[in-house]
Design an enzyme around this catalytic site. Structure first.
Site, PDB file in Angstrom:
ATOM      1  N   LYS A  53      43.193  34.265  42.234  1.00 49.33           N
ATOM      2  CA  LYS A  53      42.613  35.402  42.945  1.00 49.33           C
ATOM      3  C   LYS A  53      43.245  35.544  44.340  1.00 49.33           C
ATOM      4  CE  LYS A  53      38.415  35.073  40.235  1.00 49.33           C
ATOM      5  NZ  LYS A  53      37.052  34.574  40.054  1.00 49.33           N
ATOM      6  N   GLN A  97      32.452  31.840  43.595  1.00 52.65           N
ATOM      7  CA  GLN A  97      32.990  31.324  42.333  1.00 52.65           C
ATOM      8  C   GLN A  97      31.928  30.482  41.623  1.00 52.65           C
ATOM      9  OE1 GLN A  97      36.161  32.088  41.060  1.00 52.65           O
ATOM     10  NE2 GLN A  97      35.314  31.142  39.236  1.00 52.65           N
ATOM     11  N   ASP A 120      31.990  41.275  42.412  1.00 55.06           N
ATOM     12  CA  ASP A 120      31.790  40.864  41.019  1.00 55.06           C
ATOM     13  C   ASP A 120      30.856  41.832  40.294  1.00 55.06           C
ATOM     14  OD1 ASP A 120      33.287  38.707  40.207  1.00 55.06           O
ATOM     15  OD2 ASP A 120      31.991  37.227  41.183  1.00 55.06           O
TER      16      ASP A 120
END
Ligand code: NDP
Length: 321
Positions: A53, A97, A120
């Site tokens: 990422k 995460q 997200d």
């Protein structure tokens, strides 16, 4: 005739180029989109994902910073970190995460992220925006599925779509996006009766289950489009043989390479869709190289989208970012 292969890697790369061009324009105008990633403790798989990422940010010109609290970090300490990132104007996206260590209240942490920075798309506010078709941040993997379909000119409106899997991360938002795009949607799960029969109704079949090769040819209507979200590590030789050892059309040079890797590494990555489906489907994504690359591309898109939404700017359709 074997199925047309839908090229996730190429589509992801196109999206990343489009995002990079947009970031360049925004940066020149004084607004450089920024992403903060929180990685708690040392989980090797999470570390690999986060590296991917951060690298994608570098390539797209997006500012990024990593926060790596120790495994022992408390819920209160992580909440304080999220609050700080919520306050900082140069941070447009906050990505926590998962999984977090078991002693941490993951739901509280995710709920604390400012919905405007929730790249997200997991926050209930964004879930609500999605289900009421308002502008918001959409979970990356399901958004990537829709991009694959659109950019491969697969019609969605009026089609029968069957989604196998009802997780908050993939199945449910994928079903909602398909519904918003005017498909007739059925969502299946572990309690569904006659799963093969329900799946055979699908013009578009989405497999988001987490079981290697579970979707065999009996689940697929001839000519259907099959999107394989599954990412399963196969280590058992008999299972490898069941999936990749047959004589179907899907057995190709890439399978020979896969066999070599399996012998040397002792594992391979397999989707939820059995390779024999290539003989029945009209179009198909592969694993790896299908949906996977879209997830990071859509994260970059969401970061740009968050930067624009937060400043009240118009967010054009993705193909024009
Ligand atoms: P979850 O485990 O959260 O959900 C799995 C879903 O599959 C559940 O709804 C479950 O039903 C259903 N299911 C399980 N077994 C069966 C069965 N035998 N018959 C019918 N339905 C079944 O997984 P995720 O949604 O998080 O992920 C799904 C897959 O996608 C995984 O392989 C994951 O690794 C992969 N993935 C890939 C990503 C990518 O970037 N390509 C990103 C995210 C995930 P029930 O609800 O009844 O238990």
């Amino acid at each position: 005739m074997p199925a047309r292969i839908l090229e996730g890697t190429k589509i992801a790369s196109d999206i990343r180029s489009e995002v990079a061009a947009e970031v360049k324009t925004m940066t020149a105008a004084g607004v450089r989109p920024g992403l903060a990633v929180i990685l708690v403790g040392h989980n090797p798989a999470s570390e690999i994902y986060v590296r991917g990422k951060v690298k994608a940010c570098e390539e797209a010109g997006v500012y990024s910073e990593q926060h790596t609290p120790p495994e022992t970090a408390t819920t209160a300490e992580l909440l304080a970190l999220v609050e700080d990132l919520n306050r900082r104007d140069e941070i447009d996206g906050i990505l926590v995460q998962l999984p977090l260590p078991p002693h941490v209240d993951s739901k509280r942490i995710l709920m604390a992220v400012d919905p405007a920075k929730d790249v997200d798309g997991f926050h209930p506010v964004n879930v609500g925006f999605l289900s009421t078709q308002r502008p918001g941040l959409v979970p990356c993997t399901p958004a990537g599925i829709i991009e694959i379909l659109k950019r491969s000119n697969i019609p969605i409106a009026g089609q029968e779509a069957v989604v196998v899997g009802r997780s908050d991360i993939v199945g449910k938002p994928a079903a909602m996006l398909l519904l918003n795009a005017n498909a007739t949607v059925t969502v299946c799960h572990s309690k569904t009766h006659d799963l093969p029969g329900v799946c055979r109704r699908a013009d578009i079949l989405i497999a988001a289950i987490g079981r290697a090769g579970m979707i065999t040819r009996d689940f697929v209507k001839p000519g259907a489009t099959v999107i394989d979200v599954g990412m399963n590590k196969v280590t058992d030789a008999a299972e490898f043989q069941r999936l990749f050892g047959g004589g179907w059309a899907g057995k190709s040079a890439s399978n020979a390479r896969r066999e070599e890797t399996f012998r040397s590494k002792g594992s391979t990555l397999a989707g939820d869709v059995h390779p024999e489906v290539a003989e029945v489907a009209g179009a198909l994504t592969l694993v790896p190289g299908g949906v996977g690359p879209l997830t990071i591309a859509m994260l970059m898109y969401n970061t740009v989208k968050a930067a624009k939404l937060r400043r009240g700017s118009r967010v054009p359709e993705l193909s024009r970012v």
